[in-house]
Design a protein around this motif. Structure first.
Motif, short mmCIF file in Angstrom:
data_model
loop_
_atom_site.label_atom_id
_atom_site.label_comp_id
_atom_site.label_asym_id
_atom_site.label_seq_id
_atom_site.Cartn_x
_atom_site.Cartn_y
_atom_site.Cartn_z
N ILE A 118 7.35 -16.71 -4.21
CA ILE A 118 7.96 -17.37 -5.37
C ILE A 118 8.38 -16.34 -6.41
O ILE A 118 9.48 -16.41 -6.96
N VAL A 119 7.49 -15.39 -6.68
CA VAL A 119 7.81 -14.34 -7.65
C VAL A 119 9.06 -13.57 -7.23
O VAL A 119 9.96 -13.31 -8.04
N ASP A 120 9.14 -13.23 -5.95
CA ASP A 120 10.31 -12.49 -5.46
C ASP A 120 11.58 -13.33 -5.62
O ASP A 120 12.65 -12.81 -5.99
N ALA A 121 11.47 -14.63 -5.36
CA ALA A 121 12.64 -15.49 -5.45
C ALA A 121 13.13 -15.64 -6.89
O ALA A 121 14.33 -15.78 -7.13
N LEU A 122 12.21 -15.60 -7.85
CA LEU A 122 12.58 -15.74 -9.25
C LEU A 122 13.24 -14.49 -9.81
O LEU A 122 13.87 -14.52 -10.88
N VAL A 124 10.68 -19.28 -17.30
CA VAL A 124 10.64 -20.05 -16.05
C VAL A 124 10.15 -21.46 -16.33
O VAL A 124 9.14 -21.67 -17.01
N LEU A 125 10.85 -22.45 -15.79
CA LEU A 125 10.44 -23.85 -15.86
C LEU A 125 9.72 -24.20 -14.57
O LEU A 125 10.21 -23.91 -13.47
N GLU A 141 7.18 -16.15 -19.03
CA GLU A 141 7.02 -17.21 -20.02
C GLU A 141 7.31 -18.54 -19.33
O GLU A 141 8.47 -18.88 -19.10
N VAL A 142 6.27 -19.27 -18.98
CA VAL A 142 6.41 -20.48 -18.17
C VAL A 142 6.30 -21.72 -19.05
O VAL A 142 5.37 -21.85 -19.86
N GLY A 176 15.02 -19.12 -14.99
CA GLY A 176 14.65 -19.48 -13.63
C GLY A 176 13.82 -20.75 -13.64
O GLY A 176 13.36 -21.21 -14.69
N ALA A 177 13.64 -21.33 -12.46
CA ALA A 177 12.83 -22.55 -12.35
C ALA A 177 12.15 -22.58 -11.00
O ALA A 177 12.59 -21.94 -10.03
#
Length: 260
Positions: free
Chosen positions: A36-40, A46-47, A62-63, A100-101
């Protein structure tokens, strides 16, 4: 849009009833989290939609979390910010508000998949990562032999990856996510090499599909699996899995980057 339940749950599962032990069994696995981190990518804001108790929220971003169930919001660890009480289909944010989300194990519980995905894309100007299960791959798992009702329930709930990709638009890819043998996130396939763990009713309760089958299925499953473990039948059929480092099951990450 369907009416929300007493605790705010907006999908087909009532987390006010089944969510109480969720965090005891569903602990984010760092190896899955890395996908997930790599994809973001470089997204800093991030939402997280359908955030539950905060699993997989990257600590270095910052989520902003959105979660309709009060039971799940109450289980968020103290170090995470409170989640916003809202649903995927009506996100209370302006257009392009986030870089990002993400969403993990959530899209199959939305009342309107297309509306939720459209909303995610509306408020996100960068990559969107959806961790989900491909319903066409669920029958790879040995649970099919012992509780076909659970597998069929899941196959009917999870949207196709093509529908998710179409709903998100942009440049979309689908990545298979290998499940580690000691996976800390207790979804059904996480126990591919540890069948004994699914004899625990709490482990089953933390996987929402089990809430859709009646007690007879639970009792039959536990009795048959226990019998086959005791007499060695399970190990004769599936014992190779006990030493298999990863399992290529139904877990996938759908990643969408907007078109330029």
């Amino acid at each position: 849009m369907s009416q929300r339940r007493a605790d705010g749950s907006a999908g087909d599962a009532d987390y006010g009833a089944i969510g109480g032990v969720y965090t005891d069994y569903r602990k984010p696995d760092p190896r899955i989290a890395q996908y997930i981190v790599d994809a973001l990518g470089d997204a800093r804001t991030v939402l997280n939609v359908g955030a539950g108790a905060g699993s997989y929220e990257p600590a270095d971003r910052e989520v902003t979390a959105v979660e309709p169930s009060a039971s799940m919001r109450a289980q968020r660890p103290a170090h995470l910010p409170p989640a916003v009480d809202a649903v995927a289909e009506k996100l209370p944010f302006p257009d392009r508000a986030f870089e990002g989300a993400m969403s993990t194990f959530s899209v199959h519980q939305w009342n309107d998949l297309w509306a939720g995905l459209k909303e995610m894309r509306r408020v996100t100007r960068g990559p969107i990562a959806i961790l989900t299960c491909d319903p066409t791959l669920l029958r790879r798992f040995w649970l099919l032999e012992y509780a076909p009702e659970v597998i069929e329930t899941e196959a009917g709930r999870y949207p196709s990856v093509d529908d998710i990709a179409d709903g998100l638009g942009g440049n979309t890819s689908v990545l298979g996510v290998p499940i580690p043998i000691d996976c800390t996130d207790g979804f059904n396939e996480a126990y591919y090499a540890r069948p004994e763990r699914l004899l625990d009713p709490g482990a089953r309760l933390s996987c929402s599909a089990w809430s859709f089958v009646d007690d007879r299925v639970h009792h039959r499953f536990a009795a048959e699996l226990q019998h086959d473990l005791d007499d060695g039948t399970w190990d004769r059929r599936y014992g190779r899995l006990r030493d298999q480092p990863t399992f290529d099951g139904s877990l996938v990450l759908v990643v969408s980057d907007p078109t330029s």
